[in-house]
Write a protein that holds these residues in place. Sequence first.
Motif, PDB file in Angstrom:
ATOM      1  N   GLN A  19       0.842  -1.234   0.001  1.00 53.79           N
ATOM      2  CA  GLN A  19       0.146  -0.133   0.111  1.00 53.79           C
ATOM      3  C   GLN A  19       0.983   1.261  -0.049  1.00 53.79           C
ATOM      4  O   GLN A  19       0.632   2.277  -0.908  1.00 53.79           O
ATOM      5  N   SER A  53       1.162   4.385  -2.687  1.00 54.57           N
ATOM      6  CA  SER A  53       1.060   5.698  -2.421  1.00 54.57           C
ATOM      7  C   SER A  53       2.116   6.491  -2.895  1.00 54.57           C
ATOM      8  O   SER A  53       2.156   7.785  -3.577  1.00 54.57           O
ATOM      9  N   THR A  96       1.906   7.192  -6.640  1.00 51.95           N
ATOM     10  CA  THR A  96       0.995   7.992  -6.930  1.00 51.95           C
ATOM     11  C   THR A  96       1.493   9.557  -6.626  1.00 51.95           C
ATOM     12  O   THR A  96       1.218  10.389  -7.292  1.00 51.95           O
TER      13      THR A  96
END
Length: 144
Positions: A81, A85, A88
């Motif tokens: 995760q 992130s 992104t």
Amino acid sequence: MGLVVRDNFAAGWRVYPRNISRAFNYLTPSGRVMVTGRVVEVTPNVTGQIVAIPVKPNVPVKRGDVLFQIDPAPIQCKITQLQASLATAKQQTKILKANYEQATANVTGLTAQVAYNAKRLADTNACVRRCELAIPGAGQAGPV
């Protein structure tokens, strides 16, 4: 001489009796004891289910020995995760840089356009003044 034989985790010392049969005699807790080593509290940096304990009880351990193995699945999920992130955020950074460069180019173009229009206005005003001077009475206001 009475002596209580027990594991003293609060003080960090383990005390073992020399005569094991006397250790289980709770009515007469006496006998000789021997301090065998220091007990160190171990706390991991992460939480999770322990899936393996590769060390044997009452066997000395050295620095670097694996004491516990924690289930890596929840930690790996969190790592995945966080990596998503991060990817992104890197993509957003690229987009913001492109937007900044576009805005900078727009400002540069608009600044050039303002300079051009200011020059054009100055030329037009100069032309108007020349025309007023060339035509007699063009610069005077007429009767009201």
